[in-house]
Structures are given as structure tokens and as C-alpha cells.
Design an enzyme around this catalytic site. Structure first.
Site, short mmCIF file in Angstrom:
data_model
loop_
_atom_site.label_atom_id
_atom_site.label_comp_id
_atom_site.label_asym_id
_atom_site.label_seq_id
_atom_site.Cartn_x
_atom_site.Cartn_y
_atom_site.Cartn_z
N SER A 41 0.83 -1.20 0.00
CA SER A 41 0.00 0.00 0.00
C SER A 41 0.87 1.25 0.00
O SER A 41 0.51 2.25 -0.60
CB SER A 41 -0.91 0.02 1.23
OG SER A 41 -0.13 0.15 2.41
N ASN A 42 2.02 1.18 0.66
CA ASN A 42 2.80 2.39 0.90
C ASN A 42 3.87 2.68 -0.15
O ASN A 42 4.59 3.66 -0.03
CB ASN A 42 3.42 2.36 2.30
CG ASN A 42 4.32 1.15 2.50
OD1 ASN A 42 4.23 0.18 1.75
ND2 ASN A 42 5.18 1.20 3.50
N CYS B 65 7.99 0.79 6.52
CA CYS B 65 8.20 -0.40 7.33
C CYS B 65 9.45 -0.24 8.19
O CYS B 65 9.69 -1.03 9.09
CB CYS B 65 8.32 -1.64 6.46
SG CYS B 65 9.44 -1.44 5.08
N GLU C 172 7.26 -9.54 3.46
CA GLU C 172 7.96 -8.51 4.22
C GLU C 172 6.87 -7.76 4.97
O GLU C 172 5.98 -7.18 4.35
CB GLU C 172 8.74 -7.61 3.25
CG GLU C 172 9.73 -6.70 3.91
CD GLU C 172 9.14 -5.34 4.21
OE1 GLU C 172 8.57 -5.19 5.32
OE2 GLU C 172 9.24 -4.46 3.36
N GLU D 274 3.43 -2.92 16.13
CA GLU D 274 3.56 -1.73 15.29
C GLU D 274 2.27 -0.90 15.30
O GLU D 274 1.17 -1.45 15.19
CB GLU D 274 3.87 -2.18 13.86
CG GLU D 274 4.19 -1.04 12.92
CD GLU D 274 4.47 -1.53 11.50
OE1 GLU D 274 4.12 -2.67 11.17
OE2 GLU D 274 5.03 -0.74 10.72
N LYS E 112 -1.25 -9.22 -8.01
CA LYS E 112 -2.55 -8.92 -7.40
C LYS E 112 -2.44 -7.46 -7.04
O LYS E 112 -1.79 -7.08 -6.07
CB LYS E 112 -2.77 -9.80 -6.16
CG LYS E 112 -4.22 -10.11 -5.85
CD LYS E 112 -5.05 -8.91 -5.45
CE LYS E 112 -4.82 -8.57 -4.00
NZ LYS E 112 -5.45 -7.29 -3.61
N HIS F 103 -2.76 -3.72 -5.81
CA HIS F 103 -3.26 -3.20 -4.54
C HIS F 103 -4.51 -2.37 -4.78
O HIS F 103 -4.50 -1.46 -5.61
CB HIS F 103 -2.19 -2.37 -3.83
CG HIS F 103 -2.50 -2.23 -2.37
ND1 HIS F 103 -3.49 -1.41 -1.91
CD2 HIS F 103 -1.99 -2.86 -1.29
CE1 HIS F 103 -3.57 -1.53 -0.59
NE2 HIS F 103 -2.66 -2.41 -0.19
N GLY G 272 3.42 -6.01 3.23
CA GLY G 272 2.24 -5.49 3.90
C GLY G 272 2.21 -5.85 5.37
O GLY G 272 3.25 -6.02 6.00
N SER G 273 0.99 -6.01 5.87
CA SER G 273 0.81 -6.23 7.30
C SER G 273 1.17 -7.64 7.74
O SER G 273 1.19 -8.56 6.93
CB SER G 273 -0.65 -5.97 7.68
OG SER G 273 -1.46 -6.99 7.12
#
Lengths: 527, 527
Positions: free
Chosen positions: A157-158, A301, A264, A392, A183, A185, A240-241
Site C-alpha cells: 500500500s505504501n 516499514c 515482508e 507496530e 494482485k 493493490h 504489507g501487514s
């Protein structure tokens, strides 16, 4: 130009009936484009095409793959300012960041092209035959890295460019010889489609098989699940998360044929401040930390979410300065209302923990989707005993842990989950007195930093971006730099194979002039 | 000399109350030694000691680790003939095999010692700082491989020395800097204890921390499960059945912190016979196959369990010759009554499948635990439609698939599960006409052989022993050869780290004289 359709190989396709829109967080309105979610059959088509394309794409030369990657970069550049505008409208990130991230993306693609042209990534190794060896003859064995198979990439996303459609994972997989299914985002599907169109143009221009690349839209989790479970998919890259990455990892591990998932994920990137450094330059350190915490609205991250020191006058001065500095920074926009919402929820959860004190936070009103930074503090033993504080909070949030003594500091470090990075703030010779702390930190991280900030991930061969779980699902690989190609290759041996049928990398004549290990000696010589 | 106790670090220990005995399959009687199963608390002690030992062992020099591995080899040699006798009494394998396997074990340990002394396995990479770079300065980054953490090794039933206590996995993990806990194989626990005593002696002599090695006995699955689930264990090496390897993989994947499991499992190692080769030398090929099928009572993971050809006069001659040759070979003893029993069960299951025909089998009476070899045949479409026929029958069993045509041959190969090896039997230029078949085979295997047999796994850098699932759980690694160290290391980066505090491998002066990638150039030069 933006159709909202999927790329099933070279074909734009939208057979599904679910659509969604992306969101402009700066304007706080939906973007105009109707994005069509990929259907079951489109997912299967993409996987079938990728599997078919693998047969030829996995065998083409490194030079040809390098041409492809360079052409992708050229085609992305040709998208011009429109790409930057769409990028910003789907992320709220400013034009400067968009340009910087595009530059990074192009740089990554070209770095892999150079890597392929140099050719040594195959790690060619040759042991020649010894037909007269006693008691049994020695066979001729020749080994090199080959592509794993079709790879599914979940963009971040970032990083709508550098870690998404044509980002690090895609570049690494394509370089390895693996067809890629992205895939896309859902927060930046239009940006994704533009970049996908550039990749498809490049693939056609170079004459690559249909299916070497596909781009699938989806706002939910089903398309991703279907892809990870598809028998023709052989590896997954994800940024991502922890929750998302772990779900994919679990899914892949349950397959009849389990496949590697390199995810990651989250990290709080502890910064350890040693006493003399605090004593000598607490204010300067606080200013640096303040900038790193709020960089990119804390949406990295490698954001320093945890700062640790032993109680002292220096630490008190640091804390007071950080409190003063952090509120001077103008809040900025987050990527999406959902991310801004999650920041508020996670922040509130952290703030509700016993013993957590707010040092300072930006308190003025802000525009919708803007994140108000906050720095907090807690006693060492409170931190040790509350795992919630170890999680986080994605955004401009940081926690300063004030330890009783060096022993508690070491205990805290040893009890941290795996991290992407750890930082030591030290005066020049001070660090040598704290070897226990350095060792403890090393065991918990993938990269250790001396007197710097964890944000700013240099793309170069010596970068390790990936740490013990949950920083990533497999600390044996990196997500950044040319070595990230290793995630998507496997060694393969030829035994007594006819010289003329060997890949060029392993032929006696060494036509590519690469460095090879021949009978245990590194050489570029012929055999 | 054999106590039946566990080694919890340097200490012999037997606090548990479960004991078991090993079995001499040649004499068909239990061996004398009472082996005591490790207790829960012993497992925890071993893990705690390993984790503590990791702190220092992971940081010692490659030269010191090499000394350790060489000393282990010396201590194993010092066990003398008694080791060979105990080995044979627990495996039924003859003295010649015992000597050969001991030689291989010593060779592996010394190969890793050489590898450590050369020092290049750390893959050192350095990117020096560019403080004046625009728009932002470039930091100094230095990367090398470091040890992963304590490793659990499950020994193989069929290699009591070379892939057990001090076998390939242990040597690789110790070389990497990882303490090792061996879950001793219950069929050769006494052999295991003897080898463990040699490792402990070596560790003491070199002055290594207590806990760098432990050896735990167990006849059931609990000890292994407890080890794999232990939070202080960071990786697993396994050699054995698909069922066993998959169970451990699943367990490790479910942990809060998942850990890598490298399991080298079953394989049927298809041998593809091309038409001209069959036409010209069917009888010679049949004789070679007959020897490979029965080598070591078929108890090799590279045993050729599947032979495939297109129907022709040549194939008929091959089949008839194989039938004649296979019965000429004297049956031999299997490792254990359980393995002999499983062979009978699995053979019976295969033989009961519709369409499977016995070509020939040894039919005379044999001693208990001896395996009677059998070769069978089936039509191509029957094989394609019955997955049971694709499974390994561990022992001297092989299946000849007679295809209708080349297309069916390719289809069969494409539908095979992952394999350690694939073999092509070809006349000199014939193979170049069958590129589709070669490509299909390459995608299913880790090593491809031209005109040879899959048995005989050369220990050298260019060997790949590991293939697509279920041949192994991660085809990106090898279980044989010095590159198997890669399973147990992770890359680690130092950013702007003081030169005097860097590991020697990364210091400016390059005191070890190793080859490093410095600013993208391979060199042994100083910086």
C-alpha cells in the site's frame, strides 16, 4: 487511458461483475475510475497463461531478460506526468515523493538488467568428471540457478510504484525467469493498471510469450487466496501487514504442494540510545528522531516505532526535546481513509495501555485523512510485561522506553520480536563497552545501523531488507537489492550432460564469460 | 561404552523412564543396549543450552569451526572398528558399506572445514559510503551470512552415518555457526551415541561452549515434535519419508514464529529411455537398471522406481532382459523389520492396482528381513490415471511404464510429482530431438542425468540434492554438498558500522583475504 480492466496476459479483460473505486485522500473523494475485480475464470486464465509462458520465458537468455526490464523502465518513463498525477490521486503522496519513487522503480529495474547482463547470479558451478577415479569414477556435474515458476506478487500500500506492479518483487521474479501475476493493490489500482500497460507494451515489443505478466484487480481477499492456492503458482512475494502476510503464508503452507511465501511485514525498528551519546547530544538525536518518525507520515516499514534508553539526565533531555520537536512538524495525509482509521484505532489501543504516557502530540485540527503524530513513553518493566506495546502502530507514532539499567535494556532487546532493523546511537568508542547489547540486537534484526535512522532503504547489493519473523516470513532472503532474485530461483544440476545441450552458462567454452566455480576454483576461464 | 543415555550438551543424561532397544535385522534379534528416551525436561535443557551456546558459537571464526569439524572427523575415526560393528548390527548393512559411509561422513566434515577456511561462504558484500551523493548521501553497507540459530537434525534411517548424527545436516549447521540438537534415529541409537560421543569429545577439546551439540533418543514422535515446536529452535533438517517430513513441516509452519524445515523426502527418480538407445542397447540398459534398482536393497532416495519408454521392439527387449536380470541378484537384508514390513505392504498395494503386471520377481525363500526385488509394468494411460502408482515403494521395486507415443510420454512426465532426479537414456544425438521431454523433466526434478543411474550422489559443490515438492520441502536448497550450509544462514547488513567492530570478513583491511563484492566488483583487495 485507464480502463479499470485486468490484464490477463496481453489482453485487457473485465468479465467479472464486481467493481470498486480508489480514493483520493487529499481531496477526500473517490476517484473517477471504475475498477473491475478479476473473476475466478480470469484468475485461472492468468495462471494457465503464466504456466505456459514459463516454458519459454524461463529459458531465454539473461541478455534478453535484461532488454525486457530496461524496456519496462522506458515504457514507465513514457507514461510521463500522468502516472505521477494518478499516483498522487490514489495515495495522497506529494509529487516529489512520486518522482522519487518512480526513480527508485526505474533504478531497480535497471539494476536487475545489469545483474542479468553480468550473468553471475546463476552461481554456475562445475565439477568435471574423473573417469579413472578409484574406487568409482567421478561423474561430471554442473549446477546453476534456474527459475522457480510463476510468481504471484502482492503490491504494498505504501509504495504504489517501488514495491507494487513493477516494483522490487516483480523485477526480481522477471529477472529470475519467472512469469509474474500481480494482485494489484486496491488502493492504487489505476496506478497499477498504468504500470501494467507499460509492462505489457514492453513484453510485446521484446516478443515475449503471452502470459509473462498479468495484473489482477481485487478489493477483497478472494482473488489473492485463489492465486496463492493455484497449483500452477510456485512462489509468492508480499509486502504489507503481519496479518495479511501470515494469512498468505498459512494458506501456502497448507497446499498439497507447499510453496515459498516471502512476506515482508511489520517492524517497529528499535533505536537504542547509549548513555554517553545521550549525555553529549540528546537534543540533536531528538531532532533526528522526530524527522524519522514523521517521514512519509510514518508510513514506512522502517519507521522507528521504538526508542530505548537507560534513565539519565540525558534521556530526560532527549524526551523533553522530542516532545518539543515533534509538534513542530506539520501533519500530512495518510494513504487512505482505512489506513488513517487504522492509525487512530491502533494509536488509541496503545494509549489505553496501563503505564503509557503521552509525551507530546500534534493537537490542532487537521484535514480528513491527515495523521497527527504522537510520541509516548513507558517504564522498562511495563514494556517488558505488555506485549501489546511491542506491536507496530503504522503511522507517525513512537514509544520511548525508559529502562532502569543496562541489564533491563538487554532484557528488553532479547524479548523483542524479529525486526527489519535495529539502530545504535553511540558516541565513538562507547559502543565497544556494550557488546552484549549489540549481540542481542543483532539476533533480532536483519540490518543494524550505527548512528543513523532506520528509514531510507538504500537499493544496493549489500542491503538486507528482511529479518527474523515477523519482520519477514523467511529471514534467509532480502526483499531489496539484486540478491532478492534468490527468492525465486532454485539450483539445478546436470550430470554428464552433452556439452552442446547445456545452457550457455555451463558450457565448456564459457561463451558468456561469467565467473564460475570450476573444480572449486572461481574462474572465468574455459574448460 | 554404549550407555543408552542422551547427551544434553556435554552431559550424559537419562532422567526419563521409557527405554527401547534397537534391532539386528541380519540376526533377527534385538540388540543388547537399553536406550533411554529423552524426557520433556531433557529436551528443554538441550534447547536452552543450544540457545545459550549460540551466543558465542555463532561468533567464533571460520578457522576455529573448521578445527572443530576436523576434530569430529578424527574422533569418529578413533572409534575404530567398533563403530562399524555397531553400525552393521543396527542396520544389517555390510562392513564394506559401513566403511564407505564412514569415509563419506569424514569427507563431508572435512569438505565443510575447507569451505570455512576458504571463507567465501559468507558471501561478503560491501557498498562504501558516498557522503557527497546528491540528492541524499549514500550510507556504508556491508553484508554477510550469519548463523540462523539452534538447528534440530532428524537423522535418516538409511544412512546411519552420512545423514545422521554427524552427517550432512549436522556438518552444515555446525559449519554455519548453529548449535545442533540431533533427534537420534531410533533404529540406530547406539551408532548415534557413539558418534555423538565423538562430537562431544571434539567440542570439549576445541573448548566450545556446552550445548553446541546434544543428542536425544526417542522411539516415538513426541521428542521430535517438542523439539520442532520449541521457541529456541530456529531451523530443522530432516531426511526420511514424505509423511514424516510433511508432519514436521506442518508443525513448524503452525508455530507463532514459523521456522524453515528442510526435509529431503521420497522420490521415484524417473528414468526415460529414448527409442534409439532402446533399439541399440536395450540389454545393456536393462542390466544397468537391474543393478541400480537393487543397490543397497533399494534403500536409496535416488532408487530408480520408475522407468518409462515408448512401446517398441527395443522396449520389449528391455523389459524381457530386465525380467531375466533382476532375478539373478541375491536378495539382501533391509534396515529393520519395520522397513521390510513396509516394503511388503507397499509392494502389495502397488501389485493390487488394476493393470499392473509383474514382470519378474525373486521368488525363492529368503531370510527374515530380506527383501525380494520385483519389477512390474503398466500401460501409459493406466499409470496416468492412477496416482497410487506414482508413489514410492521404498525398497528394490521398480515400475516400467510402456507409453503409446512420445506425446503420452511427455504427458506422464508433466504429471509427475517433484523428484530428486530424472534420467535420460539416449543415443548420442537422439536427445536433441526430444527437447520437450527434457524440458518437462527439468521442471519436475533437481538433477538431470544423461546416460547414467540416479543412485550414487557425488558429494561436491555442483551437486543439487533436493527437488520440487515432495522430493523436498524447499527446492531452493540442497541437502548434499557445501552449499547445503545456505539452509542455515541468513544475510545480515551493517550500516555505517565502525570498522574495528565489524566481523573480520567485512573489515576494510580484509584480514581473511576472502573474495568480496566491493562496490559491485568481486575482489580480494583491501578497501
Amino acid at each position: 487511458m485507464i480502463t479499470g480492466k485486468n490484464y490477463i496476459g496481453n489482453q485487457l479483460s473485465a468479465t467479472g461483475n464486481k467493481t470498486f473505486k480508489t480514493f483520493n485522500p487529499l481531496l477526500n473523494i473517490e476517484n473517477q475510475w471504475h475498477i473491475t475485480e478479476a473473476s475466478n475464470s480470469e484468475v485461472n486464465q492468468a495462471a494457465d497463461l503464466a504456466s505456459e509462458a514459463f516454458k519459454t520465458y524461463s529459458k531465454i537468455s539473461g541478455v534478453k531478460k535484461a532488454e525486457f526490464l530496461r524496456e519496462i523502465a522506458t515504457q514507465i518513463e513514457a507514461l510521463g506526468d500522468e502516472l505521477l498525477q494518478v499516483y498522487s490521486s490514489e495515495s495522497g503522496l506529494p509529487n516529489g515523493r512520486a518522482m522519487g519513487e518512480r526513480g527508485r522503480t526505474l533504478g531497480q529495474l535497471r539494476a536487475f538488467a545489469n545483474h542479468l547482463e553480468a550473468g553471475n547470479w546463476v552461481e554456475a558451478s562445475i565439477d568435471t568428471a574423473q573417469p579413472n577415479r578409484q574406487p568409482i569414477p567421478k561423474v561430471d556435474l554442473r549446477k546453476m540457478n534456474v527459475a522457480l515458476g510463476p510468481v504471484v506478487v502482492f503490491g504494498a500500500s505504501n509504495f504504489p510504484l517501488a514495491f507494487s506492479t513493477a516494483g522490487g518483487d516483480t523485477a526480481a521474479a522477471l529477472a529470475a525467469g519467472c512469469p509474474v501475476i500481480v494482485k494489484s493493490h486496491p488502493m492504487h489500482a489505476a496506478t497499477g493498471e498504468m504500470v501494467a500497460s507499460a509492462i505489457i507494451k514492453a513484453a510485446k515489443k521484446i516478443g515475449l510469450p503471452n502470459g509473462v505478466f498479468s495484473n489482477l484487480n481485487s478489493s477483497g481477499i478472494e482473488v489473492g487466496q485463489q492465486l496463492v492456492m493455484h497449483p500452477k503458482v510456485k512462489a509468492v512475494g508480499f509486502t504489507g501487514s503481519i496479518r495479511g502476510g501470515r494469512a498468505l503464508y498459512d494458506l501456502a503452507a497448507k497446499r498439497k504442494e507447499p510453496i515459498p511465501v516471502f512476506a515482508e511485514m511489520g517492524s517497529i525498528n528499535p533505536v537504542i540510545m547509549l548513555p554517553k551519546a545521550l549525555n553529549n547530544r540528546a537534543e540533536a538525536i531528538a531532532k533526528t528522531c522526530s524527522g524519522s518518525i514523521t517521514l512519509g507520515t510514518g508510513q514506512f516499514c522502517t519507521n522507528p516505532g521504538l526508542i530505548i534508553g537507560v534513565k539519565s539526565q540525558g534521556l530526560t533531555l532527549f524526551v523533553n526535546t522530542l516532545a518539543k520537536e515533534i509538534v513542530k512538524i506539520e501533519p500530512s495525509c495518510m494513504l487512505h481513509p482505512n489506513i488513517a482509521g487504522a492509525y487512530e484505532t491502533n494509536k488509541a489501543k496503545a494509549l489505553s495501555q496501563n503505564g503509557l504516557k503521552v509525551l507530546a502530540g500534534y493537537e490542532n485540527d487537521v484535514e480528513p485523512n491527515y495523521a497527527r503524530q504522537v510520541v509516548t513513553t513507558v517504564e522498562g518493566d511495563t514494556f517488558l510485561n505488555n506485549p501489546t506495546l511491542h506491536h507496530e502502530v503504522f503511522g507517525p507514532f513512537s514509544l520511548v522506553v525508559q529502562c532502569e539499567d543496562e541489564q533491563q535494556l538487554e532484557e528488553i532487546i532479547s524479548n523483542l520480536e524479529g525486526q527489519l532493523t535495529g539502530t545504535i546511537i553511540s558516541d565513538d568508542n562507547e559502543i565497544s563497552e556494550y557488546q552484549n547489547i549489540v549481540n542481542a540486537l543483532q539476533n533480532r534484526v536483519g540490518r543494524i545501523i550505527f548512528n543513523g535512522v532506520p528509514t531510507g532503504v538504500e537499493v544496493c547489493p549489500s542491503m538486507q531488507h528482511g529479518g527474523p519473523y515477523p519482520a519477514s516470513t523467511d529471514s534467509r532472503f532480502t526483499a531489496v537489492g539484486v540478491d532478492s532474485i534468490k527468492r525465486f530461483v532454485r539450483p539445478f544440476s546436470f550430470q554428464d550432460w552433452p556439452n552442446n545441450l547445456l545452457p550457455d552458462e555451463l558450457k565448456n567454452q564459457n561463451p558468456l564469460g561469467i565467473t564460475r566455480l570450476v573444480n572449486n576454483v572461481k574462474t572465468t576461464a574455459k574448460i
